[in-house]
Design a protein around this motif. Structure first.
Motif, short mmCIF file in Angstrom:
data_model
loop_
_atom_site.label_atom_id
_atom_site.label_comp_id
_atom_site.label_asym_id
_atom_site.label_seq_id
_atom_site.Cartn_x
_atom_site.Cartn_y
_atom_site.Cartn_z
N CYS A 51 3.48 4.52 -4.42
CA CYS A 51 3.07 5.22 -3.20
C CYS A 51 2.69 4.21 -2.12
O CYS A 51 3.09 4.34 -0.96
N LYS A 52 1.92 3.20 -2.51
CA LYS A 52 1.50 2.17 -1.54
C LYS A 52 2.72 1.43 -0.99
O LYS A 52 2.82 1.19 0.21
N GLN A 53 3.63 1.09 -1.88
CA GLN A 53 4.82 0.39 -1.42
C GLN A 53 5.69 1.27 -0.54
O GLN A 53 6.29 0.81 0.42
N SER A 54 5.74 2.57 -0.84
CA SER A 54 6.53 3.46 0.01
C SER A 54 5.92 3.57 1.39
O SER A 54 6.64 3.67 2.40
N ILE A 55 4.60 3.54 1.48
CA ILE A 55 3.94 3.55 2.79
C ILE A 55 4.29 2.28 3.56
O ILE A 55 4.60 2.33 4.76
N TYR A 77 8.66 -4.43 -13.02
CA TYR A 77 8.98 -4.91 -11.68
C TYR A 77 7.98 -4.51 -10.59
O TYR A 77 7.98 -5.13 -9.54
N VAL A 78 7.18 -3.51 -10.79
CA VAL A 78 6.27 -3.08 -9.73
C VAL A 78 4.97 -3.87 -9.83
O VAL A 78 4.32 -3.86 -10.88
N LYS A 106 7.78 2.62 4.82
CA LYS A 106 7.84 3.51 5.98
C LYS A 106 7.40 2.79 7.25
O LYS A 106 8.03 2.91 8.30
N GLU A 107 6.29 2.03 7.15
CA GLU A 107 5.80 1.29 8.32
C GLU A 107 6.83 0.27 8.78
O GLU A 107 7.11 0.14 9.97
N ASN A 108 7.40 -0.46 7.83
CA ASN A 108 8.41 -1.45 8.19
C ASN A 108 9.65 -0.79 8.77
O ASN A 108 10.27 -1.32 9.70
N TRP A 109 10.01 0.38 8.26
CA TRP A 109 11.17 1.12 8.77
C TRP A 109 10.92 1.55 10.21
O TRP A 109 11.79 1.44 11.06
#
Length: 181
Positions: free
Chosen positions: A106-110, A21-22, A113-116
């Motif tokens: 890690c990239k997706q979590s960044i 899925y990633v 975070k930006e979208n949050w």
């Protein structure tokens, strides 16, 4: 089952889900692309599109041959790149795959975070606007309450009025004094 077997089973399940899925790589326009797309393949795709555009209105034999050649070259290059990519995946160790997956996560979590942060900013702005609107509505309600009390007072005074035609001229000054008080 011991702890080590449970841990290996858990790790295996996570790696399987991540592999499935990633996304491994994203294109410049934030669209998912296949990870084996190289710059050469992208340029061949552009050439194919250009050849297709020129082939349609022209329709000459030379242009059609050029289009067929570009299309054939693109198919061959795509097959080769995909085969190379699958071989590198098969040859890579689980640690290397885990590193790639960790990098993608890690990239997706960044991004999350930006979208949050953007969402929090928009929510805060929206809440400020709602609070200002609420304050204005409260001011309006207070003004309406004041107006209502003045209207009730005016209606009470109006009921107490006596028609002027029933008054004598001598009582007119007393009546005017009463109504102004």
């Amino acid at each position: 089952m011991g702890t080590i077997e449970l841990w290996s089973w858990f790790k295996e399940q996570i790696l399987r889900v991540l592999d499935r899925y990633v996304p491994v790589r994203q294109g410049g326009s934030d669209q998912l692309r296949e990870p084996w797309f190289t710059k050469k393949i992208v340029s061949l795709v552009k050439q194919k599109r250009e050849a297709d555009v020129t082939m349609r209105p022209d329709g000459s034999h030379e242009v059609m041959e050029s289009y067929r050649f570009v299309r054939k070259d693109l198919k061959r290059e795509l097959r080769r790149a995909r085969r190379v990519h699958e071989q590198t995946l098969a040859e890579s160790t689980p640690e290397e795959r885990a590193q790639r997956i960790a990098k993608a996560v890690c990239k997706q979590s960044i991004d999350v975070k930006e979208n949050w942060e953007q969402l929090k900013t928009h929510a805060s702005n929206w809440q400020n606007k709602v609070e200002k609107a609420l304050e204005k509505l409260q001011e309006l309600q207070k003004a309406l309450d004041d107006l209502e009390s003045h209207v009730i007072t005016a209606e009470g005074v109006h009921i107490d009025w006596q028609p002027v035609n029933d008054l004598f001229i001598d009582a007119l000054q007393d009546h005017m004094d009463k109504t102004t008080d």
